[in-house]
Scaffold this active site. Structure first.
Site, PDB file in Angstrom:
ATOM      1  N   HIS A 217       0.830  -1.142   0.042  1.00  0.00           N
ATOM      2  CA  HIS A 217       0.062   0.000   0.118  1.00  0.00           C
ATOM      3  C   HIS A 217       0.951   1.437   0.098  1.00  0.00           C
ATOM      4  O   HIS A 217       1.978   1.078   0.229  1.00  0.00           O
ATOM      5  CB  HIS A 217      -0.987   0.100   1.172  1.00  0.00           C
ATOM      6  CG  HIS A 217      -0.328   0.480   2.399  1.00  0.00           C
ATOM      7  ND1 HIS A 217      -0.890   1.010   3.481  1.00  0.00           N
ATOM      8  CD2 HIS A 217       0.764  -0.153   3.125  1.00  0.00           C
ATOM      9  CE1 HIS A 217      -0.119   1.106   4.689  1.00  0.00           C
ATOM     10  NE2 HIS A 217       1.022   0.573   4.397  1.00  0.00           N
TER      11      HIS A 217
ATOM     12  N   CYS B  40       6.467   6.352   4.121  1.00  0.00           N
ATOM     13  CA  CYS B  40       5.082   5.500   3.877  1.00  0.00           C
ATOM     14  C   CYS B  40       4.400   5.950   2.687  1.00  0.00           C
ATOM     15  O   CYS B  40       3.519   5.500   2.101  1.00  0.00           O
ATOM     16  CB  CYS B  40       4.327   5.229   4.870  1.00  0.00           C
ATOM     17  SG  CYS B  40       5.089   4.374   6.248  1.00  0.00           S
TER      18      CYS B  40
ATOM     19  N   HIS C  69       4.890   0.150  -0.533  1.00  0.00           N
ATOM     20  CA  HIS C  69       5.621  -0.632   0.445  1.00  0.00           C
ATOM     21  C   HIS C  69       4.623  -1.925   0.888  1.00  0.00           C
ATOM     22  O   HIS C  69       3.677  -1.616   0.716  1.00  0.00           O
ATOM     23  CB  HIS C  69       6.333   0.220   1.404  1.00  0.00           C
ATOM     24  CG  HIS C  69       5.301   0.836   2.472  1.00  0.00           C
ATOM     25  ND1 HIS C  69       4.296   1.883   2.163  1.00  0.00           N
ATOM     26  CD2 HIS C  69       4.824   0.222   3.649  1.00  0.00           C
ATOM     27  CE1 HIS C  69       3.848   2.085   3.088  1.00  0.00           C
ATOM     28  NE2 HIS C  69       3.945   1.185   4.234  1.00  0.00           N
TER      29      HIS C  69
ATOM     30  N   HIS D 106       3.603  -5.066   4.035  1.00  0.00           N
ATOM     31  CA  HIS D 106       3.619  -5.355   5.465  1.00  0.00           C
ATOM     32  C   HIS D 106       3.053  -7.044   5.323  1.00  0.00           C
ATOM     33  O   HIS D 106       2.200  -7.367   4.325  1.00  0.00           O
ATOM     34  CB  HIS D 106       2.426  -4.617   6.534  1.00  0.00           C
ATOM     35  CG  HIS D 106       2.892  -3.092   6.207  1.00  0.00           C
ATOM     36  ND1 HIS D 106       4.092  -2.824   7.266  1.00  0.00           N
ATOM     37  CD2 HIS D 106       2.486  -2.144   5.853  1.00  0.00           C
ATOM     38  CE1 HIS D 106       4.156  -1.521   7.179  1.00  0.00           C
ATOM     39  NE2 HIS D 106       2.996  -0.809   6.189  1.00  0.00           N
TER      40      HIS D 106
ATOM     41  N   ASP E 266      -4.942 -10.835   0.623  1.00  0.00           N
ATOM     42  CA  ASP E 266      -3.549 -11.445   0.574  1.00  0.00           C
ATOM     43  C   ASP E 266      -2.844 -11.200  -0.776  1.00  0.00           C
ATOM     44  O   ASP E 266      -3.488 -11.378  -1.755  1.00  0.00           O
ATOM     45  CB  ASP E 266      -3.767 -12.883   0.965  1.00  0.00           C
ATOM     46  CG  ASP E 266      -2.448 -13.453   1.342  1.00  0.00           C
ATOM     47  OD1 ASP E 266      -1.488 -12.791   1.589  1.00  0.00           O
ATOM     48  OD2 ASP E 266      -2.488 -14.747   0.833  1.00  0.00           O
ATOM     49  N   HIS E 267      -1.801 -10.844  -0.642  1.00  0.00           N
ATOM     50  CA  HIS E 267      -0.881 -10.575  -1.848  1.00  0.00           C
ATOM     51  C   HIS E 267      -1.374  -9.719  -3.048  1.00  0.00           C
ATOM     52  O   HIS E 267      -1.417  -9.843  -4.122  1.00  0.00           O
ATOM     53  CB  HIS E 267      -0.534 -12.164  -2.895  1.00  0.00           C
ATOM     54  CG  HIS E 267       0.543 -12.660  -1.721  1.00  0.00           C
ATOM     55  ND1 HIS E 267       0.106 -13.428  -0.680  1.00  0.00           N
ATOM     56  CD2 HIS E 267       1.738 -12.632  -1.717  1.00  0.00           C
ATOM     57  CE1 HIS E 267       1.384 -13.769  -0.242  1.00  0.00           C
ATOM     58  NE2 HIS E 267       2.218 -13.640  -0.833  1.00  0.00           N
TER      59      HIS E 267
ATOM     60  N   GLU F 123      -0.171  -4.323  11.996  1.00  0.00           N
ATOM     61  CA  GLU F 123       0.657  -3.743  10.852  1.00  0.00           C
ATOM     62  C   GLU F 123       2.064  -4.237  10.995  1.00  0.00           C
ATOM     63  O   GLU F 123       2.625  -4.686   9.967  1.00  0.00           O
ATOM     64  CB  GLU F 123       0.362  -2.355  10.623  1.00  0.00           C
ATOM     65  CG  GLU F 123       1.197  -1.985   9.464  1.00  0.00           C
ATOM     66  CD  GLU F 123       1.185  -0.301   9.301  1.00  0.00           C
ATOM     67  OE1 GLU F 123       0.551  -0.122   8.432  1.00  0.00           O
ATOM     68  OE2 GLU F 123       1.559   0.381  10.186  1.00  0.00           O
TER      69      GLU F 123
END
Length: 167
Positions: A17, A36, A42, A44, A82-83, A135
């Site tokens: 994100h 960020c 980037h 997480h 996810d991903h 996070e």
């Protein structure tokens, strides 16, 4: 009345994100979000905890079958997040910053949507109690369903309104 217990299932997912608000200038975004706000995103490795509250069924000894809870989390959390690139792949975040706070809100409402769609899940006493999103090890957000979705969330909001009419 049966005892009330809380059950929690934890899952992990990876997502990219960029913290960026379309309501701010590029300079304001850089100052507010720092690194960020990098234009190339980037990522997480998030951990999410879904907690349900309900009466222990005297016949089954469960609030909800954890296999069913796992499936609801798969549909509501893992499949859409996810991903993924939250900002590009998830419509909810195309209108608001993909902060962990907004991620927790999205997970709550998307879980509710899937939970309400399955009659057997709706029929037990289990109710969503809390969504907790890690996070990082040090940055954690909890959401307990307080407040309302705004107009920019209308597709999700309309789906929920339609489902609440379900028995």
């Amino acid at each position: 009345m049966s005892p009330i217990t809380y059950i929690t299932r934890t899952e992990s997912f990876s997502a990219a994100h960029r913290l960026h608000s379309t309501q701010l200038t590029d300079e304001e975004n850089k100052v507010l979000y720092g690194k960020c706000n990098h234009p190339h995103f980037h990522g997480h490795n998030y951990k999410v905890e879904i907690t349900l509250k309900g009466e222990v069924n005297p016949l089954t000894g469960m609030v909800m079958n954890l296999v069913d809870l796992k499936e609801c989390i798969r549909l509501a959390v893992m499949e859409p997040l996810d991903h993924r690139n939250l900002d590009l792949d998830v419509e909810f975040f195309q209108k608001k910053p993909s902060t962990t706070e907004n991620l927790a809100v999205f997970i709550w409402w998307n879980f509710q949507l899937h939970f309400l769609q399955n009659e057997s899940w709706r029929s037990n006493s289990a109710r969503l109690y809390k969504v907790k999103v890690h996070e990082t090890e040090r940055n954690i957000v909890e959401y307990m369903g307080e407040g309302e979705l705004d107009e920019s969330d209308s597709p999700l909001k309309l789906a929920l309104i339609n489902l609440k009419g379900c028995p």
